[in-house]
Design an enzyme around this catalytic site. Structure first.
Site, PDB file in Angstrom:
ATOM      1  N   HIS A 144       1.539   0.828 -13.215  1.00 10.41           N
ATOM      2  CA  HIS A 144       2.308  -0.361 -13.569  1.00 10.41           C
ATOM      3  C   HIS A 144       3.799  -0.016 -13.527  1.00 10.41           C
ATOM      4  O   HIS A 144       4.201   1.033 -14.054  1.00 10.41           O
ATOM      5  CB  HIS A 144       1.909  -0.842 -14.972  1.00 10.41           C
ATOM      6  CG  HIS A 144       2.623  -2.089 -15.364  1.00 10.41           C
ATOM      7  ND1 HIS A 144       2.308  -3.326 -14.827  1.00 10.41           N
ATOM      8  CD2 HIS A 144       3.661  -2.297 -16.214  1.00 10.41           C
ATOM      9  CE1 HIS A 144       3.111  -4.236 -15.338  1.00 10.41           C
ATOM     10  NE2 HIS A 144       3.943  -3.642 -16.178  1.00 10.41           N
ATOM     11  N   GLY A 192       0.768  -1.245   0.000  1.00 16.09           N
ATOM     12  CA  GLY A 192       0.000   0.000   0.000  1.00 16.09           C
ATOM     13  C   GLY A 192       0.796   1.290   0.000  1.00 16.09           C
ATOM     14  O   GLY A 192       0.287   2.331   0.432  1.00 16.09           O
TER      15      GLY A 192
HETATM   16  C1  GRF Z   1       3.774  -1.177  -7.361  1.00 14.40           C
HETATM   17  O1  GRF Z   1       5.046  -1.424  -7.865  1.00 14.40           O
HETATM   18  C2  GRF Z   1       2.801  -0.980  -8.495  1.00 14.40           C
HETATM   19  O2  GRF Z   1       3.354  -0.392  -9.609  1.00 14.40           O
HETATM   20  C3  GRF Z   1       2.391  -2.405  -8.803  1.00 14.40           C
HETATM   21  O3  GRF Z   1       2.350  -3.044  -7.558  1.00 14.40           O
HETATM   22  C4  GRF Z   1       3.191  -2.373  -6.642  1.00 14.40           C
HETATM   23  C5  GRF Z   1       2.351  -1.974  -5.478  1.00 14.40           C
HETATM   24  O4  GRF Z   1       3.094  -1.399  -4.444  1.00 14.40           O
HETATM   25  N1  GRF Z   1       1.144  -2.413  -9.524  1.00 14.40           N
HETATM   26  P1  GRF Z   1       2.356  -0.754  -3.215  1.00 14.40           P
HETATM   27  O5  GRF Z   1       1.417  -1.834  -2.645  1.00 14.40           O
HETATM   28  O6  GRF Z   1       1.596   0.443  -3.703  1.00 14.40           O
HETATM   29  O7  GRF Z   1       3.438  -0.408  -2.243  1.00 14.40           O
END
Ligand code: GRF
Length: 210
Positions: A111, A14
């Protein structure tokens, strides 16, 4: 101006949710996170939301007959909290018909690669393996495909020869925390126009792409 109500869907740590919350709270974006929903009860994202007094809801996919029923439950939750825009932030499940139909053109995702390169899982590892010199992150609108929707913003980072997946992930994540709130801000300010694959950003009455 009425604040945009954002619903966040997250499955894990998160940190992107945190970044959006922080930018909302500081007033940098005219939005608020109205609810955080996760398919995983142990997602740290839920705790982050609770720490800010934001409703945090766990919806367990296994309690539903299929994707459509499961997503309909998410839609109800989002509607209950008056959500205008859904942000996927590390949401590990595919998005299907029920969510897309209830929030057409109103779902964003981040992404960790420069789309259309390195779609899917372990995008940072794919980039390191492939030997690219640059990678980055992409905020895009969500459509029926996986990581295929119209691109809103991208940020580029270098990839170094000695990089491991974790090194690149950390470098990219820093940029994620910049461009995701920025994309939400542009949306909240009504400055995004989608025309086919292209997302234009309104700047002083002109259409730009940054
Ligand atoms: C991030 O690298 C995002 O790009 C991908 O999943 C990861 C999530 O990280 N879709 P977080 O849970 O927001 O720290």
């Amino acid at each position: 101006m009425k604040k945009l109500r954002v619903g966040v869907l997250a499955s894990g740590r998160g940190s992107n949710l945190q970044s959006i919350i922080d930018h909302c709270e500081s007033g940098a974006i005219p939005a608020m996170v109205a609810v955080a929903v996760s398919d995983r009860g142990d997602a740290f994202a839920l705790e982050r939301a609770r720490n800010h007094g934001i409703p945090a809801v766990h919806i367990h996919p296994q309690y539903y007959a299929g994707q459509e029923e499961y997503e309909s439950r998410i839609v109800l939750e989002m509607q209950e909290y008056g959500v205008d825009l859904i942000c996927l932030a590390g949401y590990m499940l595919l998005v299907g018909k029920a969510l897309l139909e209830a929030f057409p053109g109103r779902i964003m995702n981040i992404h960790p690669a420069l789309l259309p390169s390195f779609k899917g899982l372990h995008a940072q590892g794919q980039a390191v393996e492939y030997g690219v010199r640059f990678s980055g992150c992409t905020v895009h609108f969500v459509d029926q495909g996986v990581d295929t929707g119209p691109i809103i913003l991208q940020a580029v980072v270098p990839v170094y020869p000695e990089d491991l997946e974790d090194d690149l992930s950390a470098r990219i994540l820093e940029q994620e925390h910049v461009i995701y709130p920025e994309a939400v801000r542009l949306y909240a300010e009504g400055r995004l126009r989608v025309d086919g694959r292209k997302v234009y950003i309104l700047q002083d009455g002109k259409r730009t792409m940054r």
